[in-house]
Write a protein that holds these residues in place. Structure first.
Motif, PDB file in Angstrom:
ATOM      1  N   ASN A 197      48.804  57.720 -77.146  1.00 53.68           N
ATOM      2  CA  ASN A 197      49.242  58.349 -78.394  1.00 53.68           C
ATOM      3  C   ASN A 197      49.769  57.260 -79.327  1.00 53.68           C
ATOM      4  N   PHE A 198      49.550  57.440 -80.637  1.00 55.21           N
ATOM      5  CA  PHE A 198      50.019  56.442 -81.592  1.00 55.21           C
ATOM      6  C   PHE A 198      50.500  57.124 -82.864  1.00 55.21           C
ATOM      7  N   LYS A 199      51.237  56.355 -83.642  1.00 52.82           N
ATOM      8  CA  LYS A 199      51.787  56.823 -84.911  1.00 52.82           C
ATOM      9  C   LYS A 199      51.773  55.642 -85.873  1.00 52.82           C
ATOM     10  N   ILE A 200      51.328  55.890 -87.111  1.00 48.82           N
ATOM     11  CA  ILE A 200      51.299  54.844 -88.130  1.00 48.82           C
ATOM     12  C   ILE A 200      52.162  55.282 -89.303  1.00 48.82           C
ATOM     13  N   GLY A 201      53.044  54.424 -89.760  1.00 45.71           N
ATOM     14  CA  GLY A 201      53.871  54.707 -90.927  1.00 45.71           C
ATOM     15  C   GLY A 201      54.881  53.601 -91.136  1.00 45.71           C
ATOM     16  N   GLY A 202      55.379  53.489 -92.347  1.00 43.77           N
ATOM     17  CA  GLY A 202      56.412  52.503 -92.645  1.00 43.77           C
ATOM     18  C   GLY A 202      55.981  51.071 -92.389  1.00 43.77           C
ATOM     19  N   GLY A 203      54.663  50.800 -92.437  1.00 43.47           N
ATOM     20  CA  GLY A 203      54.180  49.446 -92.187  1.00 43.47           C
ATOM     21  C   GLY A 203      54.066  49.096 -90.715  1.00 43.47           C
ATOM     22  N   VAL A 204      54.099  50.135 -89.849  1.00 38.16           N
ATOM     23  CA  VAL A 204      54.108  49.929 -88.398  1.00 38.16           C
ATOM     24  C   VAL A 204      53.032  50.788 -87.751  1.00 38.16           C
ATOM     25  N   ILE A 205      52.404  50.252 -86.689  1.00 41.30           N
ATOM     26  CA  ILE A 205      51.626  51.082 -85.781  1.00 41.30           C
ATOM     27  C   ILE A 205      52.368  51.038 -84.446  1.00 41.30           C
ATOM     28  N   LEU A 206      52.685  52.217 -83.935  1.00 45.10           N
ATOM     29  CA  LEU A 206      53.431  52.369 -82.695  1.00 45.10           C
ATOM     30  C   LEU A 206      52.522  53.051 -81.686  1.00 45.10           C
ATOM     31  N   ILE A 207      52.340  52.440 -80.521  1.00 46.32           N
ATOM     32  CA  ILE A 207      51.426  52.958 -79.503  1.00 46.32           C
ATOM     33  C   ILE A 207      52.169  53.084 -78.181  1.00 46.32           C
ATOM     34  N   ARG A 208      52.003  54.247 -77.532  1.00 41.81           N
ATOM     35  CA  ARG A 208      52.525  54.366 -76.163  1.00 41.81           C
ATOM     36  C   ARG A 208      51.500  53.705 -75.255  1.00 41.81           C
ATOM     37  N   ILE A 209      51.926  52.648 -74.536  1.00 44.81           N
ATOM     38  CA  ILE A 209      51.020  51.911 -73.666  1.00 44.81           C
ATOM     39  C   ILE A 209      51.298  52.161 -72.186  1.00 44.81           C
ATOM     40  N   ALA A 210      52.385  52.871 -71.866  1.00 44.94           N
ATOM     41  CA  ALA A 210      52.729  53.156 -70.473  1.00 44.94           C
ATOM     42  C   ALA A 210      53.633  54.376 -70.418  1.00 44.94           C
ATOM     43  N   PHE A 261      56.073  50.887 -75.009  1.00 38.75           N
ATOM     44  CA  PHE A 261      55.531  51.012 -76.361  1.00 38.75           C
ATOM     45  C   PHE A 261      55.164  49.650 -76.923  1.00 38.75           C
ATOM     46  N   SER A 262      54.154  49.645 -77.751  1.00 33.73           N
ATOM     47  CA  SER A 262      53.787  48.463 -78.520  1.00 33.73           C
ATOM     48  C   SER A 262      53.991  48.811 -79.988  1.00 33.73           C
ATOM     49  N   ALA A 263      54.801  48.026 -80.669  1.00 34.30           N
ATOM     50  CA  ALA A 263      55.053  48.233 -82.095  1.00 34.30           C
ATOM     51  C   ALA A 263      54.639  46.966 -82.833  1.00 34.30           C
ATOM     52  N   LEU A 264      53.709  47.148 -83.767  1.00 37.11           N
ATOM     53  CA  LEU A 264      53.137  46.021 -84.500  1.00 37.11           C
ATOM     54  C   LEU A 264      53.071  46.350 -85.981  1.00 37.11           C
ATOM     55  N   ASN A 272      67.338  55.314 -78.245  1.00 41.06           N
ATOM     56  CA  ASN A 272      68.674  55.875 -78.090  1.00 41.06           C
ATOM     57  C   ASN A 272      68.487  57.356 -77.804  1.00 41.06           C
ATOM     58  N   GLY A 273      68.670  57.759 -76.553  1.00 50.56           N
ATOM     59  CA  GLY A 273      68.391  59.142 -76.169  1.00 50.56           C
ATOM     60  C   GLY A 273      66.896  59.391 -76.263  1.00 50.56           C
ATOM     61  N   ASN A 274      66.507  60.391 -77.061  1.00 51.62           N
ATOM     62  CA  ASN A 274      65.091  60.684 -77.285  1.00 51.62           C
ATOM     63  C   ASN A 274      64.557  60.103 -78.585  1.00 51.62           C
ATOM     64  N   THR A 275      65.362  59.300 -79.283  1.00 55.15           N
ATOM     65  CA  THR A 275      64.941  58.749 -80.570  1.00 55.15           C
ATOM     66  C   THR A 275      64.523  57.290 -80.406  1.00 55.15           C
ATOM     67  N   LEU A 276      63.264  57.027 -80.712  1.00 55.20           N
ATOM     68  CA  LEU A 276      62.738  55.672 -80.712  1.00 55.20           C
ATOM     69  C   LEU A 276      62.763  55.168 -82.145  1.00 55.20           C
ATOM     70  N   SER A 277      63.211  53.943 -82.333  1.00 53.12           N
ATOM     71  CA  SER A 277      63.232  53.323 -83.657  1.00 53.12           C
ATOM     72  C   SER A 277      62.524  51.989 -83.586  1.00 53.12           C
ATOM     73  N   VAL A 278      61.791  51.664 -84.634  1.00 51.79           N
ATOM     74  CA  VAL A 278      61.108  50.387 -84.750  1.00 51.79           C
ATOM     75  C   VAL A 278      61.704  49.648 -85.934  1.00 51.79           C
ATOM     76  N   SER A 279      62.075  48.398 -85.710  1.00 51.02           N
ATOM     77  CA  SER A 279      62.627  47.583 -86.798  1.00 51.02           C
ATOM     78  C   SER A 279      62.039  46.195 -86.751  1.00 51.02           C
TER      79      SER A 279
END
Length: 145
Positions: free
Chosen positions: A58-71, A79-82, A138-145
């Motif tokens: 599963n993946f999500k694209i937004g805010g200049g990021v692609i986030l992929i669940r890899i495991a 997760f891979s965040a690029l 943090n809990g169920n919230t994933l953040s990418v920075s």
């Protein structure tokens, strides 16, 4: 036409051409899906892991990021965040192909660069890797920075 009028007209033409080129480059970013849910703390992208990115691939694209669940698991290593900005022409990468495990840039610029989930170039014309981002949970919230 006097020289100063010629120079003035030439300067105006160059300025318009540059502005048009910049608009064309930024159009792809403006058209990109922005799935950022806020999250504060300068997060570029957030995800609720109780409802999003539940399965590997599963993946999500937004805010200049692609986030992929890899495991499996809700740890940053799962997760891979690029950066989602293609290093070839600045388009936004369009998808993650779970069958090939490749991030693909098939955006309107149409050049077809492909990247691995680590950001490395798999197929050009891009020659530089996608920048890696930091994942925190943090809990169920994933953040990418």
């Amino acid at each position: 036409m006097e020289r100063r009028d010629f120079v003035s007209n030439l300067s105006m033409a160059v300025a318009l051409a540059c502005a048009g080129g910049l608009a064309a480059c930024t159009k792809h970013m403006a058209d990109a899906p922005d799935n950022n849910n806020g999250g504060g703390n300068n997060a570029k992208l957030t995800a609720d892991l109780s409802t999003e990115l539940l399965n590997t691939g599963n993946f999500k694209i937004g805010g200049g990021v692609i986030l992929i669940r890899i495991a499996a698991g809700n740890t940053p290593a799962a997760f891979s965040a690029l950066s989602s900005i293609c290093t070839h022409e600045g388009c936004t990468v369009s998808t993650f192909n779970t069958g090939s495990e490749l991030i693909e840039c098939n955006a309107p610029c149409g050049h077809g660069s492909r990247y691995t989930t680590t950001g490395a170039v798999q197929t050009g014309p891009a020659t530089a890797a996608l920048a890696k981002m930091t994942v925190t949970i943090n809990g169920n919230t994933l953040s990418v920075s």
